[in-house]
Structures are given as C-alpha cells and as structure tokens.
Enzyme design. Structure first.
Site, mmCIF file in Angstrom:
data_model
loop_
_atom_site.group_PDB
_atom_site.id
_atom_site.type_symbol
_atom_site.label_atom_id
_atom_site.label_comp_id
_atom_site.label_asym_id
_atom_site.label_seq_id
_atom_site.Cartn_x
_atom_site.Cartn_y
_atom_site.Cartn_z
ATOM 1 N N LYS A 88 -0.781 3.612 -15.068
ATOM 2 C CA LYS A 88 -0.876 3.492 -13.619
ATOM 3 C C LYS A 88 -1.875 2.380 -13.358
ATOM 4 O O LYS A 88 -3.077 2.529 -13.622
ATOM 5 C CB LYS A 88 -1.346 4.799 -12.982
ATOM 6 C CG LYS A 88 -1.601 4.645 -11.475
ATOM 7 C CD LYS A 88 -2.146 5.900 -10.820
ATOM 8 C CE LYS A 88 -2.633 5.584 -9.412
ATOM 9 N NZ LYS A 88 -3.185 6.769 -8.718
ATOM 10 N N GLY A 134 -7.500 9.369 -0.996
ATOM 11 C CA GLY A 134 -8.421 10.427 -0.588
ATOM 12 C C GLY A 134 -8.569 10.613 0.906
ATOM 13 O O GLY A 134 -9.350 11.448 1.360
ATOM 14 N N ALA A 184 -1.033 8.143 -3.092
ATOM 15 C CA ALA A 184 -2.282 8.091 -2.316
ATOM 16 C C ALA A 184 -2.069 8.308 -0.828
ATOM 17 O O ALA A 184 -1.087 7.842 -0.253
ATOM 18 C CB ALA A 184 -3.010 6.774 -2.533
ATOM 19 N N GLY A 185 -2.995 9.035 -0.206
ATOM 20 C CA GLY A 185 -3.041 9.213 1.228
ATOM 21 C C GLY A 185 -2.378 10.478 1.752
ATOM 22 O O GLY A 185 -2.580 10.844 2.910
#
Lengths: 262, 65, 262, 65, 262, 262, 65, 65
Positions: free
Chosen positions: E97, E158, E185-186
């Site tokens: 990643k 985050g 993410a998010g």
C-alpha cells in the site's frame, strides 16, 4: 417584479428583526444598512431596562420603517390572539407575525394552534403573517383560514443552519406559485438567503444572522445584496446544471491541430 | 384588594383599570393591557372594574425577531 | 479589503469569460453589468466567422477592461507555452490563464503538465493564473513554480454544479491564507459564488453561468451582487451555526406568565 | 512548395513567414504566429524562412472562458 | 461478482487496518468479526512497546489473513521505496500500500512522488496499491506507471467524514470501469461505506472507524454487512430517483369512489 | 436490542410493502430474502384481475408473516376509519398503518385528519402505525391520541430520494428516545436505510425501492443487510467525525528520521 | 566507531551489519534493515561493512492503517 | 331497485346485504363490506336491509405499500 404583502407594495425583500443587537445604535444603523422597509417588534411587560423600550420605539420611528409586531413566545391560541390584539392597538397596524410555538427546543410552530389562531385573527380583520413549516397541507389550511402570506422556516429560529429541507421548500414554492412566500428563521449566511431566493421565494425575514454577526451593520449590507442577487438570479433564469463538463472556450480554430477542427 | 400586575402581587384601592394605571404611573405611557388574559382596549379602561385576584398585564413595545 | 493580483490592484472580485454569449452586444452589456475589470479571451485560428474576432476585440477595448488570455484547449506543455507566448505578443500582457487539460470529459487540469508549464512560463516572465484543482500538494508545487495566484475549480467547466468539494476548498483556503485564491469554473448560480466568497475566496471567475442564462445581462448583475454579498459577509464574520434552536425574541417580560420570568 | 497553414495545405512561393502572411492578406492584421509549434514573434517573421512541409499557425483573438 | 486484486481472488470486500485498537485481543476479534481477508500493517523501528510487535504479528498470522504492508508516514520517494523493499522482505509479499504523504494536516497524497514511486516499485516487481485522490489524471498516470488497483480517498485519513466529493468519486468510477477501485480513508460510518459501494466501488479499506468505535468488534461486523449491502444493492440496480411522489399502493379499486377508478 | 411494536416482539427491523412487484412469485421470494416479519397490504374493490388477490393472500399466508394493513389512498377521516374497520375484520388484526393523504403530488400526510383518525381508531381498540412527517408537534399530538409507534417519512412515497431532512429526523429521534420510530417512505438505496438506522431509528418500512429494483429479490437482501448494518453501527457508537485529518498509523518509530520521534 | 541505529548514536566494534545486529540482540529477530536510507537485504548483511557515521535502520512489523 | 356496488350501478331484488352478496357470488369469499361509507361487519349483513340508491362497497385484500 415588485412584491405586494396584503395591500402594501414593498421594495426591499429583506424583513429584519430588531432583537439581540449589541446596542440600539447598532440596531438603527443595521436597519439602515439593510434597506429593510419592514422591521419586527414584540410586546413585553416593562422590565428594569424599561427605558430601552422607549429608545427602541423612537429609533424605529425615526427610521420610518413599517412595523410587523410578532407574538413570539406564545404557546396557546389564547395568548397569541390577546397578544395580537394588544399589538394592533399599540402599533396601530392590522399586520401580525403569528407565532404559536409548539415545542421548546426547536421553537417549532404548532400547526394546530397556528391555524386556529390564524382563522380567529383573520376573521377579526388582522392581516396575518404565519410562521410555519414547509408542510404543504398546513400551508393550505392557513390559506383557507384567511392568510394571504406564508412564512415557512428554513431551520429552527436562531440556528443559522440555512435551509434544512430545500426539497420541501421548493415543493411548497411550486405548489403555491401566486402566494407571497417569505423564508422566516434559520438563515445564517448570505448564501443561504440567495439560495432561498433562487428557489423563487419572495422575501427573507431574519434577525440573529445580522444581530449576532461580528459586525452587524456590515452583515446587514451583505444580506441586502445577497437577497437582491438571489432574486435577480431567479428572474434571469439560471443555466441548466450539467453532469459532465462542456468547454466554455470554443474548440473550433484550436491551434496546432494537424487537421482542422470542424 | 390584592391584584397581580405583570406577575407581581400588589395592594391597590383602584376601582378601575384606568385608575390602576394612573396609580402605577402608566397614565402617560404608550401601553396595552389585558385582564385575566383578555385584551382590554384603551377606550374601555375606565369602565373596566377590578376584582380581588385579577391578573393584569401591562405591556410595552420591545425588540423582537 | 482590496485585492492585489500580481502587481495590479483590483476593485471587482468577479472575473468574466467572454465566450458563448448570444451576441457581441449582449457580451458587451454583460461585461458592463457585471462590473468586471478583468475579462478572459483566447487565441484561435481565424475561422469563417473571422470578422467576429475584430468585433470582439474592439468591444473589449471599448469597455476598457483588462484582458486575461487563456490557453484553453491545450493538452500539452508545448501547446500551452507556445499559446501563452502568442497571447503575450497579441494582447501585450504578461498575464496568462494557464489551462493544461488532462481529461476530455471533465476538462480536469493535468497537474503534471500544469506545474511544468507554470515553471517554464514563470521563468520566462509570465504572471501565471493556473486553472487547477483543490489539491493542496499541487497548489504547493504551483507556488514553488512561481505562481502568485491560484485558481481552483468549483466543478467541471460549464457544469454549473457549484462547489463539488466545499471541504477541500475550505482546506485549501485555510492552508494558504495569504495567496490570492480565485474559484474558476463550475459556478452555476449566484448562491454558489456567495458560498465560495464566504469560505474566504478572493474572487470568482465564471463564464457559462452568465452567458447561458436566460438573461445574461441580468445574471451578470446578479453575480456582481452575490460576490459582493459573500465577500462582505465573510468580513462581517457570520454567526456560529447552532444545532438546537434558541429564541431571537427575548423571553424576559413575556405576558401571561403566572410568575415573572427572571 | 507545399506548406500547411492553420491545418490547410497550400502552395506558396513565399520565401519567408512575413512574405506568406503578406500573400495571405494578414499583413495589416493583428495576428500571432507559430511555425511547427514554435512561437515566432513578429520581429522575426522577415528572417524566418519556410521549408516544404512546414506547419504554420496564424492566430487571432477570440472569445474565451 | 468476485473481486480480483492483482492475481488474488478476494471474497470479502472489506480491507481492515490494524492500528489504534484498544488491545491486540480486540484487534484480533475485530478482524474476525469483519470477515476481512486482507489486513494492513506497517514497519517501524522497535520501540519501548516492542513486544507488542511480536504479539501483533502472531495474531495476524493466527487469523490467517493476507498482509498488505503500507509505507505510511513516508514523505519522499526514497523513503517510500526503501520502506517497500524492507516490507517485501519482512512480510514476503509483493503487495504494497503505497503512501507518499504530501501535506501534514490532511495527510493528502503527493501525486508527483506517488507516481514516481509507483513506477519504480512496479518495475521492481511490486504489486502497488496506491493511496491517491479522486483526481482522474493522476489515476491515469498511476495506471501507466504499472498500478492495476487504485485506492482513492473518501476524506482525510482518520477524519471519519465519509465521501467529501461523491461527484468526483462517481466520475472516477465511470471513467475506469474495469480497474479495481478501493475507497481508502475517511470512512466513518457504515452508511458511508454502503454509499461508496453503491457508486460501484469494488471494496473499502478502513481502520479508524472500527478501531475508534465505542465497540470495535461490533462495528467491524456492521461494516462487513454495510459493504455487502452496498455491493448487492449496486448489482441489483436501484430504482430511479423521482422528484415527485408516486403511490406504491395502486389506486385502482379504491373504495368509496363515486365512480370507478379506471 | 430487540424491538417491540405494541405488544409484539419483532426480530427483523425491515417492514416490507407488497405492491408493484413484477409477479406474485417475485413478491414471495423478495419477502423471503428480506427476512421481513411484517408485510403491508391494502383493501381494494375486486377488479378484473381479482384472482391475483387470492394468490396474493395465500402467498402472504404461506410466508407466515404478520400483516400490517394500510389505509392507502384515503383522503378523509371517514374513509380512513371505515377502511381500518374493514381491514380489522378481513385480516383479523388490530394493527393499522394509518394514511390520511393531504396532498396529491407529494402524497404528504394531512396532520389534521391524521390525528383525528388516530384518536378515533385508538379509542376503538386499534393499534395505530401513523404515516406522518418529521414534525415534532404533530408527533406529540399522535402520541396523545394513543399511538405508541410513529412512522415519519424520509421523502415522498415512491420518490426514492432518501432522507430529505436528516436534521428534522434526528431532532425527532432525540426528542422521543423511548417511542418506536420507523422511517416509512422515500427510501431508495440501502445506504439511505443504513443512514436512518445510524440516526437511531428503530426500523424501516419500504416497498418501491425493492419492488422496482432491477432485481427485487437481490435488493431485498441488500436492504436486510443495510438495516442490520445501520442498527449495529448505531449500537457500536461510531467514532467522532474530525474536521482535520489525523494519522491512523502511529508515527513513533518512523524510519529514516534523523532524530527519534518521541 | 560511532554509528547511528534507529536515530540513537552508539559505539560499536562490529565490522559488518550482521555483526552489529548480533551485538544488538537482533540476531534471532525478524527484522529488515537499511543503511543510510538504502535497503540491505538479509542475504547481504554479512558482506555489508560499516563505516563511522553510518545511519542504520532496523525495523519490525507494527500495526498500521 | 337500483343500487351502486363498487361504483357500478345495478338492479337487484336482494332485501339484505347478505342476499346481495349471495347474488353477486361473494357468499364464499373473504370480503369486507360498507354501505354508504359505513362499515357493516359480517355478523350484521343479514339484518342490514338495502334501500334504493344505496352505495355498497365490497373489498378484498390487495397488494399495498
């Protein structure tokens, strides 16, 4: 293009509340900066700060605006009706902003009490400006009760959230194309007011967004321009929104193409 | 007798609402009145007699949204 | 309060595109109504409709606005640089709205070609206005390449969708408090422009929303007011948004209370 | 010789870019020029000789967003 | 219907991060509850809490999931490449990643470093999962660099905000119908994940939303169901959204009509 | 964790409508796939397609679900009350989904007729499930009228728009923490249902979103999972949303730092 | 000589990276290594000599998102 | 006499609602009934006499949302 509220021709589409300003002077200057021709007032038992009442009233009188008294804080039909009657005598006007509060946290209107009070007051010769929700069926009942203007909320009073339910407000507007509709309460920023006007609303009533701004006088000017912008934008018929892009600069004649672009 | 004016109990000898307003110094003031929750318009204050326990409201214009 | 773009003091915060108007006359009147001091133009091979070019230029000259030439339609660094050089000679200005298109459907900028072209042009003495996205890192690279103004999109060119990513635009604004930031492309209605200005953006560049409105001249006026409203509203510091309602009309002195409300 | 002007092939005897513009009636016009994708500024059009197959761009101001 | 990431057939469309859990035990139980077959790990210098590292690894090994190492925290191509090489040796996998952070506040990816590192690693035999934005042009460059999977963010790492730019994500999906796209993410709530899957995304990578929930194990189960729901919903082709209402209960045969409803 | 509607313990939080399916067979399979324990039916004059009625009823009986009859299409209190009485006899249940329609375009409930019919039916021993709006004051009146469950709309019936007014629905939920609240109407996609459940709603009633999906049976399964996901997510207490990003991978021990990160 | 290991300066006589790892007790551990920012794979640790001032990274698996 | 059943006018000799249902073939069917908008429950169909112009509704279960 001009707006008629009951039998009165109105120039400015901004109606301004008179509460919560840092000082009577700032209130007066904010009213002037807003260009508002209609200002809301209330009735209260005289308090220790009673002299302010006189100051306030004279200020309003000096600015030569039209007064729209309200029944703010009333929770029953009886209270609202009696308050309206006292207001009519005190301010010498048949206009009344009718508030019948049904719930304390959100200050949501009570549709049942509102319609009953609107009927009583309309039959008694009042010209009622009901503070209501975007509910179509309640709106219909208010018109049958004699109201010729409706004032749906954008969001709870003093929340500054803007339009909580744009779909509902758009539906209400489309359903009553010929009734003057004023968004009352919940507006926080000039773009909120412009958005409401672009939906085709006829005017905006606000108070906290100006009174509690860092600079109320400047904010009053901002709302005046935003409401004009939204209204003119509505009349100018905005472009259709497109899902994909389309070039604004034409491609015909683009340099460096090996073949000519037709 | 004892009446309540704007939520405050007080003793008065005033026979009429007009007299009470006089007594309380509202005579010259721009006010509106209600007795026991019913509106009493200015023209009727003279003939409006008071009874013990009446709740009188005397209101003035105030800021509002 | 005033805005400086490179070494130029600008009064109006609306930059207007010159394409897609029903006629040169309506373009001219729209520019006048918008109050814009800066108008974008492009370069093209002369087409059958060549005479329009002359008309156009004379119109712009008459309105005495400043010209911001663009590199619209360029897909490579080479094309963009050569187009910029031709524009500088033709319009006698170091200003260039730099477009390096990376994708046909959305007309999204190519961040790689954009930064490279911006560096070449800045070193060659151009004052570059890059059409970019809300990407913070690309923005940083453009500033390092010599740009002193950034023009992030609100939505794809000509889409009229408004601000697709308000969070990203707000973050960009907060991250570069001292760089002039202009929202370029995607604006459809006056409230969109006011919203961008309330986020703290310095100006708005738009074209289709005016040119394709039912009444372009009227819409130009609407945007002028909306952008002023948003800017003034930003400076006046809007109220805090509240989740629950709070009364604007004070409750103290409410009539009919059995006990006094303190 | 054959050159391409704004995407159209044509025959010309013009020895220089300036001569070509003259021939095409651009002499008095406000235009900018590029040869094979490189900008040629007005001052250099006289000394810019043309070769067969050259691609010339002659551009004018146009509406843009 | 099944998903292929590089040469690996994957059953679960939820990829889970291993950071920020209250305890290794809760991490292990959350992985089990999520049904995730792929878990992300990182590399770090051994700290005082070194023993946890061993615990962690054994836990992951016990749950028999596939490890996707990341280059979290790397700000340069060099750091990212070296970290990837160390990860390949340590975890014995070509998967990486790839994070190249360009900005500290939002942890936004650096598109320039990202593409360069992706090219170097792809040529070196890595199978790269790039953490990127919704930018179409950057996506195109990553594919050219050798990536066969893309991982656009929904919102900053985050933040738990969900999808900041649904329009951009929808456009990306439509533009690359055949590339496995994972929202990374998010994501904050199950409905965010379902929304992304309904847009046609192939999978979701999340960490904080589970690890920082009041009950991480329960939340892992919630996300597993939400992602299945969104995927199945996408395949079942949702109804068209309508602007106006239409009755679900047929009106034909409605009682009490004076005439029959045809 | 389990849900009680009047005196009935319910396992599944999805209530399914029985209208608009391509065939009775697909209806039956959709009910099975949804896991719904409660299915809505209506009453109609027998039409040419009368046999379908028998088929339908036997299907429902076979699936052994509980029937919730509705008063769909009723515009007056009288119609609604008589329809409810006929339904009670025909389906042998005190349950009634009470619809009193006030407006044709949006099929919005009539709050006045709704409350009156709810009172009459509750006093007559019915257990009323009122289809209402998010209006707090109307909700209060319905509870006073004897309702022990409320069913606010998400959006107009059959629109598939999802939650038009999430703020209003959240406020209603917070205001009546102990009343079973079911979002009825307007849901279009599984993520809409998950969002409503995350707000704390107890269940979802939907019909068109399943019946009009490309594959109703598959969509029924999707909604079943989405509603579970939203409910579990609500119970697991989602993370706090953050405005700025914060790293999920711990930075301590990051390699290549010149100094150690403390 | 003085080298830096994971950001901490220390004295060592280790001639090779392998020896250093031995000295630091990493011999049996599952770690990956880099010297001055370049990856050094396990097979090359023996032949990788150290020089004064070298910056060595020794990393282990850790939780990550 | 003439009555209206489910919106359709028809002639009948039926003296009671029960007889009418018999006549119309609803005898064995699971239906609910109303006369002139008022519910008539099954137990009362025998004693419910019909008058000319009565509007009768006979409903069956149907799909619904």
């Amino acid at each position: 293009m001009s707006l008629r509220l009951y039998d009165v021709e109105v120039g400015s589409r901004l109606l301004l509340g008179s509460a919560l300003y840092p000082s009577p002077e700032i209130l007066q200057r904010s009213v002037a900066a807003s260009g508002a021709e209609i200002v809301t007032l209330s009735l209260r038992r005289e308090t220790a700060t009673g002299r302010e009442s006189a100051v306030l009233v004279s200020l309003i009188e000096q600015t030569a605006v039209r007064v729209l008294p309200n029944t703010a804080g009333c929770h029953s039909v009886k209270e609202a009706v009696t308050t309206a009657q006292m207001a009519r005598e005190l301010f010498d006007t048949p206009w009344i902003k009718l508030e019948v509060i049904g719930e304390e946290d959100t200050l949501a209107p009570d549709p049942f009490g509102l319609v009953e009070a609107a009927r009583i007051l309309s039959e008694d010769g009042f010209q009622v400006f009901p503070y209501t929700t975007e509910d179509l069926v309640v709106a219909e009942a208010l018109l049958e009760a004699g109201c010729k203007v409706l004032m749906p909320w954008g969001a709870p009073i003093g929340s500054g959230r803007g339009l909580n339910n744009p779909y509902g407000l758009r539906t209400l507007r489309n359903h009553f194309p010929d009734v003057p509709l004023i968004v009352d309460a919940g507006i926080g920023r000039p773009s909120h007011a412009a958005q409401a006007m672009e939906l085709g609303y006829d005017a905006i009533l606000l108070n906290t967004a100006v009174a509690k701004a860092g600079d109320p006088v400047l904010m009053a000017e901002a709302f005046a321009k935003a409401i004009e912008a939204g209204r003119i934008g509505f009349e100018a018929q905005p472009m259709e929104e497109r899902d994909m892009a389309s070039p604004s600069t034409p491609l015909a004649g683009l340099p460096f193409a090996l073949k000519e672009v037709q | 007798m004892t009446v309540t004016v704007n939520g405050r109990q007080l003793e008065t000898q005033a026979a009429s609402l007009a007299a009470l307003l006089q007594e309380l110094g509202y005579a010259e003031r721009k006010v509106a009145t209600a007795v026991n929750g019913d509106f009493v318009r200015a023209a009727l204050r003279d003939e409006t007699t008071l009874n013990p326990g009446d709740a009188i409201d005397v209101v003035v214009p105030m800021q509002g949204g």
